[in-house]
Scaffold this active site. Structure first.
Site, mmCIF file in Angstrom:
data_model
loop_
_atom_site.group_PDB
_atom_site.id
_atom_site.type_symbol
_atom_site.label_atom_id
_atom_site.label_comp_id
_atom_site.label_asym_id
_atom_site.label_seq_id
_atom_site.Cartn_x
_atom_site.Cartn_y
_atom_site.Cartn_z
ATOM 1 N N ARG A 176 48.376 -43.915 -18.710
ATOM 2 C CA ARG A 176 49.673 -43.788 -19.381
ATOM 3 C C ARG A 176 49.564 -42.884 -20.606
ATOM 4 O O ARG A 176 48.490 -42.659 -21.137
ATOM 5 C CB ARG A 176 50.191 -45.168 -19.788
ATOM 6 C CG ARG A 176 50.822 -45.931 -18.615
ATOM 7 C CD ARG A 176 51.343 -47.292 -19.031
ATOM 8 N NE ARG A 176 50.260 -48.188 -19.366
ATOM 9 C CZ ARG A 176 49.883 -48.510 -20.587
ATOM 10 N NH1 ARG A 176 50.556 -48.028 -21.621
ATOM 11 N NH2 ARG A 176 48.877 -49.317 -20.788
ATOM 12 N N LYS A 321 55.174 -49.848 -16.228
ATOM 13 C CA LYS A 321 55.149 -50.321 -17.607
ATOM 14 C C LYS A 321 56.433 -49.941 -18.359
ATOM 15 O O LYS A 321 56.809 -50.604 -19.323
ATOM 16 C CB LYS A 321 53.906 -49.818 -18.334
ATOM 17 C CG LYS A 321 52.634 -50.627 -17.994
ATOM 18 C CD LYS A 321 52.827 -52.107 -18.275
ATOM 19 C CE LYS A 321 51.576 -52.903 -18.564
ATOM 20 N NZ LYS A 321 50.640 -53.083 -17.468
ATOM 21 N N HIS A 340 52.701 -59.958 -21.439
ATOM 22 C CA HIS A 340 51.711 -59.125 -20.749
ATOM 23 C C HIS A 340 50.558 -60.049 -20.375
ATOM 24 O O HIS A 340 49.548 -60.137 -21.076
ATOM 25 C CB HIS A 340 51.237 -58.000 -21.664
ATOM 26 C CG HIS A 340 50.346 -56.992 -20.984
ATOM 27 N ND1 HIS A 340 49.370 -56.281 -21.636
ATOM 28 C CD2 HIS A 340 50.295 -56.579 -19.686
ATOM 29 C CE1 HIS A 340 48.758 -55.474 -20.789
ATOM 30 N NE2 HIS A 340 49.294 -55.638 -19.600
ATOM 31 N N SER A 358 44.351 -53.993 -21.574
ATOM 32 C CA SER A 358 43.892 -53.367 -20.343
ATOM 33 C C SER A 358 42.379 -53.530 -20.169
ATOM 34 O O SER A 358 41.609 -53.292 -21.096
ATOM 35 C CB SER A 358 44.259 -51.891 -20.410
ATOM 36 O OG SER A 358 44.044 -51.310 -19.168
ATOM 37 N N LYS A 362 42.729 -59.784 -16.849
ATOM 38 C CA LYS A 362 43.923 -60.500 -16.383
ATOM 39 C C LYS A 362 43.970 -60.562 -14.858
ATOM 40 O O LYS A 362 44.156 -61.624 -14.272
ATOM 41 C CB LYS A 362 45.214 -59.834 -16.896
ATOM 42 C CG LYS A 362 45.423 -59.934 -18.386
ATOM 43 C CD LYS A 362 46.729 -59.279 -18.832
ATOM 44 C CE LYS A 362 46.821 -57.807 -18.493
ATOM 45 N NZ LYS A 362 45.807 -56.960 -19.144
ATOM 46 N N THR A 363 43.825 -59.391 -14.226
ATOM 47 C CA THR A 363 43.918 -59.345 -12.765
ATOM 48 C C THR A 363 42.711 -60.034 -12.131
ATOM 49 O O THR A 363 42.857 -60.866 -11.228
ATOM 50 C CB THR A 363 44.018 -57.883 -12.282
ATOM 51 O OG1 THR A 363 45.180 -57.302 -12.881
ATOM 52 C CG2 THR A 363 44.139 -57.796 -10.772
ATOM 53 N N ASP A 377 50.038 -59.519 -14.066
ATOM 54 C CA ASP A 377 50.215 -58.646 -15.239
ATOM 55 C C ASP A 377 51.468 -58.854 -16.093
ATOM 56 O O ASP A 377 51.428 -58.631 -17.282
ATOM 57 C CB ASP A 377 50.173 -57.185 -14.773
ATOM 58 C CG ASP A 377 49.906 -56.203 -15.890
ATOM 59 O OD1 ASP A 377 48.839 -56.295 -16.519
ATOM 60 O OD2 ASP A 377 50.762 -55.337 -16.145
ATOM 61 N N ARG A 442 42.667 -47.251 -9.468
ATOM 62 C CA ARG A 442 43.523 -48.441 -9.338
ATOM 63 C C ARG A 442 43.968 -48.676 -7.903
ATOM 64 O O ARG A 442 44.139 -47.732 -7.127
ATOM 65 C CB ARG A 442 44.807 -48.235 -10.159
ATOM 66 C CG ARG A 442 44.609 -48.175 -11.647
ATOM 67 C CD ARG A 442 44.758 -49.545 -12.246
ATOM 68 N NE ARG A 442 44.557 -49.531 -13.683
ATOM 69 C CZ ARG A 442 44.767 -50.590 -14.453
ATOM 70 N NH1 ARG A 442 45.206 -51.718 -13.923
ATOM 71 N NH2 ARG A 442 44.536 -50.532 -15.727
HETATM 72 N N1 LIG Z 1 32.952 -61.300 -17.413
HETATM 73 C C1 LIG Z 1 33.964 -60.589 -16.937
HETATM 74 N N2 LIG Z 1 35.210 -61.121 -16.925
HETATM 75 C C2 LIG Z 1 36.262 -60.398 -16.465
HETATM 76 N N3 LIG Z 1 36.164 -59.155 -15.965
HETATM 77 C C3 LIG Z 1 34.942 -58.590 -15.909
HETATM 78 C C4 LIG Z 1 33.790 -59.280 -16.395
HETATM 79 N N4 LIG Z 1 32.729 -58.467 -16.227
HETATM 80 C C5 LIG Z 1 33.168 -57.345 -15.665
HETATM 81 N N5 LIG Z 1 34.501 -57.376 -15.463
HETATM 82 C C6 LIG Z 1 35.317 -56.273 -14.902
HETATM 83 O O1 LIG Z 1 36.278 -55.915 -15.877
HETATM 84 C C7 LIG Z 1 37.465 -55.452 -15.267
HETATM 85 C C8 LIG Z 1 38.676 -56.272 -15.689
HETATM 86 O O2 LIG Z 1 39.828 -55.567 -15.279
HETATM 87 P P1 LIG Z 1 41.234 -56.175 -14.889
HETATM 88 O O3 LIG Z 1 41.807 -55.351 -13.790
HETATM 89 O O4 LIG Z 1 41.143 -57.623 -14.631
HETATM 90 O O5 LIG Z 1 41.994 -55.840 -16.215
HETATM 91 P P2 LIG Z 1 43.456 -56.271 -16.667
HETATM 92 O O6 LIG Z 1 43.335 -57.167 -17.835
HETATM 93 O O7 LIG Z 1 44.195 -56.773 -15.502
HETATM 94 O O8 LIG Z 1 44.011 -54.859 -17.185
HETATM 95 P P3 LIG Z 1 45.382 -54.050 -16.918
HETATM 96 O O9 LIG Z 1 46.433 -54.654 -17.778
HETATM 97 O O10 LIG Z 1 45.039 -52.659 -17.311
HETATM 98 O O11 LIG Z 1 45.713 -54.145 -15.466
HETATM 99 C C9 LIG Z 1 37.258 -55.573 -13.768
HETATM 100 O O12 LIG Z 1 36.854 -54.318 -13.301
HETATM 101 C C10 LIG Z 1 36.126 -56.612 -13.669
HETATM 102 O O13 LIG Z 1 35.349 -56.447 -12.522
HETATM 103 O O1 LIG Z 2 49.903 -49.747 -17.196
HETATM 104 C C1 LIG Z 2 48.842 -49.344 -16.723
HETATM 105 O O2 LIG Z 2 48.598 -48.169 -16.494
HETATM 106 C C2 LIG Z 2 47.780 -50.312 -16.422
HETATM 107 C C3 LIG Z 2 47.975 -51.576 -17.070
HETATM 108 O O3 LIG Z 2 48.263 -52.563 -16.443
HETATM 109 C C4 LIG Z 2 47.843 -51.625 -18.534
HETATM 110 O O4 LIG Z 2 47.442 -50.610 -19.131
HETATM 111 O O5 LIG Z 2 48.115 -52.680 -19.117
HETATM 112 CA CA LIG Z 3 45.819 -55.761 -14.225
HETATM 113 MN MN LIG Z 4 48.573 -54.371 -17.666
#
Ligand SMILES: Nc1ncnc2c1ncn2[C@@H]1O[C@H](COP(=O)(O)OP(=O)(O)OP(=O)(O)O)[C@@H](O)[C@H]1O
Ligand SMILES: O=C([O-])CC(=O)C(=O)O
Ligand SMILES: [Ca+2]
Ligand SMILES: [Mn+2]
Length: 658
Positions: A176, A321, A340, A358, A362-363, A377, A442
């Site tokens: 973004r 977003k 979020h 990010s 979360k995911t 998310d 992604r």
């Molecule tokens: N201990 C841990 N706990 C959680 N995630 C981990 C850990 N170690 C490594 N990771 C990695 O960190 C990344 C967490 O990314 P995730 O997609 O869950 O982010 P998000 O909070 O959903 O972000 P976004 O809002 O950008 O989607 C994953 O690639 C996961 O494999």
């Molecule tokens: O919006 C995006 O590109 C990915 C995301 O989930 C974040 O940054 O929180």
């Molecule tokens: Ca996510």
């Molecule tokens: Mn997000």
């Protein structure tokens, strides 16, 4: 079979073989047939091809009384739908919208059930300045299969991977562009929104918005076809928002198909006028001579017009977003908190929220094989409980491994959009470790691709509120139990630490503070959301937790990222209630309550000081991070949170003390 592997193919089996090959048998009339199946019904190749595709029968009969379109004939309904899309695409300087026709312009005639239906075909070569004379072809709510075909035929960089996902490239932007996101400042938004220092809402005026809107609409109308998605946001039926996304790429259309809630055919028939419209002209830049423009990218939100314009970036996350920002405005107006966060639910209905910036998990952590996934998310918390805003998930793919994240791995199949990944030219197997295009690779898939998704994606009031931080300084404990004031302090701080670019040799962790774990998306002042969260957590007796999914045993470079299986055990102990009644001790500086032991997690890692060999370095780093928290919180010290001064004072005291 094993002992006599060739038996089936042995000539000896056929009686006549010994005397040479058997004679070809022809029928009595002497005409040679190459099979015994009845011939196709078609008389010509065109007719044969027309048989291949049939028009799907209506899944639901058009309802009798309800809905604006209920009593309309199919023809009339189609006409109204095109009128509505034409109005969406209308230039603001002309009286009427463009002339529209449905379907792919490359297809000269559409045939259905053997009857040729001749569409007006107009060559895409008609001059742009004559756009009022030309037809714009509308590809309306295409299915994933149709979008695959469009992408593969017309969009360079589109490929089917070995597991059936659609690999795409998002172009020059692979993330973004928050510094290019602008919001129209007018009478409506002047008083409501958060403006100025720290706010993500960079202002623009109404006129400039119109200039950019016109640029986007003209661009879209100059094309020979546009994609239109009519979909929903928010699984709470009382607070559902109708969105229309007009875009130029099948990639964008499939991404939103996956990420927004997909209407049933019946809901689509009664869709009517959208509540919010996105014009995604991302391939086309904004005009740098336009007032306010600081780059060739501009993402513009106009809340009064309920429109968003995208110029100069094809990164699809801007749409997702951008709409989330809109929800951060619309929902609080209805006393609903937008978050979020990820969200899941246990077998006995215990709901957990996962906040975090990010890449904090979360995911990854809300996708849990032992729990129902409500969403990964974006959520709303209303008086009725929680609801997912979206209809899909958007998972990070870098270093994705089947063993560690099996449900996400298995969701990368036909229908899933895979952005910016690298794959083997021949086998089309994806190499998830490859960062050649970007580290922000992604996958966007419909939520039902996760086997234990809870559909509809709603649940009761949360029992646990888990704040995730990926602490690259390595000083935050893997888990701490928070008081309400501490939860608010950390929610408003919104901390995580990233590691700056590795190529240039910088290995220093960079602290990021993003209010409400999503400052880029909030529209009102952070304390407004914080007050709502405090009120809801108090009312429903939710417990706050801080979980470090980042480093242990030293900062980035020295220590290692906490192993995902340990983090999962910690999360399990929160869900099960085990941690609620554990024995705790209090840490220095941050004053966090940390448990002495957790099933399946080595006890020595629970207090980070144990994992650092250099204790002085630990203490220095802890104070360094504490200082960064204090400095960040200065901007919030003059704000009151909620009705009560007591909570405000408690929150101010809940940060690091030294
Ligand atoms: N201990 C841990 N706990 C959680 N995630 C981990 C850990 N170690 C490594 N990771 C990695 O960190 C990344 C967490 O990314 P995730 O997609 O869950 O982010 P998000 O909070 O959903 O972000 P976004 O809002 O950008 O989607 C994953 O690639 C996961 O494999
Ligand atoms: O919006 C995006 O590109 C990915 C995301 O989930 C974040 O940054 O929180
Ligand atoms: Ca996510
Ligand atoms: Mn997000």
């Amino acid at each position: 079979m094993a002992a006599n592997g060739n038996a089936e193919f042995s000539f000896a089996k056929h009686g006549s073989a010994r005397n040479g090959l058997s004679k070809i048998q022809t029928q009595k009339n002497g005409i040679c047939h190459d099979d015994s199946a009845p011939p196709v019904k078609a008389q010509t190749i065109d007719e044969l091809h027309s048989l291949q595709r049939k028009k799907s029968a209506p899944t639901t009969p058009i309802k009798g009384t309800e809905g604006a379109f209920a009593a309309l004939s199919e023809e009339e309904r189609q006409k109204q739908q095109l009128q509505s899309i034409s109005a969406s695409l209308a230039s603001l300087t002309r009286e009427t919208g463009p002339k529209l026709v449905k379907g792919d312009p490359a297809r000269k005639s559409e045939t259905a059930k053997g009857h040729a239906v001749h569409h007006h075909y107009h060559a895409p070569t008609i001059s742009v300045s004559d756009s009022s004379l030309k037809f714009t072809h509308v590809l309306y709510n295409l299915s994933p299969a149709e979008l695959y075909e469009q992408a593969i035929k017309y969009e360079k960089g589109s490929f089917i991977t070995s597991t059936g996902a659609l690999a795409t490239l998002s172009g020059a932007k692979t993330g973004r562009s928050p510094r290019d996101k602008r919001v129209v400042r007018d009478e409506t938004t002047e008083d409501d929104l958060w403006w100025g220092k720290g706010s993500p809402n960079i202002e623009m005026d109404e006129h400039t918005f119109m200039v950019n809107r016109e640029r986007a609409v003209d661009y879209l109308n100059s094309l020979d076809k546009v994609f239109v998605n009519d979909q929903f946001l928010n699984w709470d039926p009382e607070n559902r928002i109708k969105v229309r996304i007009v875009s130029a790429r099948a990639y964008h259309s499939l991404f939103m198909h996956n990420m927004c809630i997909r209407p049933s055919p019946e809901e689509l028939e009664n869709f009517g006028t959208p509540d919010f419209t996105i014009y995604n002209a991302g391939q086309f830049p904004c005009n740098r001579y336009t007032h306010y423009m600081t780059s060739s990218t501009s993402i513009d939100i106009n809340l009064s017009r309920r429109e968003m314009v995208i110029l100069g970036t094809q990164y699809a996350g801007e749409m997702k977003k951008g709409l989330f920002s809109v929800m951060h405005y619309l929902m609080p107006k209805r006393q609903i908190l937008s978050l979020h966060s990820g969200c899941n639910m246990g077998k006995d209905g215990d709901v957990a929220l996962f906040f975090g910036l990010s890449g904090t998990g979360k995911t990854t952590l809300s996708t849990d094989h032992n729990r129902y996934l409500i969403g990964d998310d974006e959520h709303c918390w209303s008086d009725n409980g929680v609801s997912n805003i979206e209809g899909g998930c958007y998972a990070k793919c870098i270093d994705l491994a089947r063993e560690k994240e099996p449900d996400i791995w298995n969701a990368i199949i036909f229908g899933t959009v895979l952005e910016n990944v690298v794959f083997d030219e021949h086998t089309r197997e994806v190499d998830y470790t490859d960062k050649s295009v970007t580290e922000n690779t992604r996958a966007a898939y419909p939520i039902e691709y996760i086997p234990n998704a809870k559909i509809p994606c709603v649940g009761p009031h949360p029992r646990n509120v888990i704040l995730l931080a990926c602490d690259a300084f390595g000083v935050l404990p893997p888990v701490s139990k928070l008081s309400l004031a501490q939860t608010m302090y950390h929610f408003i701080s919104g901390y995580t630490a990233l590691v700056a670019g590795t190529e240039d040799g910088i290995k220093e962790p960079q602290a990021t503070f993003s209010a409400c774990f999503g400052a880029a998306f909030i529209m009102l002042h952070p304390t407004k959301y914080a007050a709502m969260l405090a009120e809801k957590m108090q009312k429903h007796g939710a417990t706050g937790w801080l979980v470090n999914t980042g480093w242990s045993g030293g900062r980035y470079g020295q220590g290692n990222r906490i192993k995902l299986p340990y983090t999962r055990k910690i999360i399990d102990a929160i869900h099960s209630g085990q941690l609620l009644n554990a024995t705790y001790k209090r840490t220095e500086v941050f004053g966090l309550e940390i448990p002495i032991e957790i099933d399946g997690v080595p006890s020595e890692i629970l207090d980070p000081i144990n994992t650092w060999s250099d204790k002085k370095a630990y203490k220095d780093t802890l104070l360094q991070l504490g200082g960064l928290f204090k400095k960040n919180f200065e901007t919030f010290t003059n704000y009151k949170i909620g009705k009560d001064n007591k909570l405000t004072d408690e929150i101010l005291a809940a940060g690091p003390n030294f």
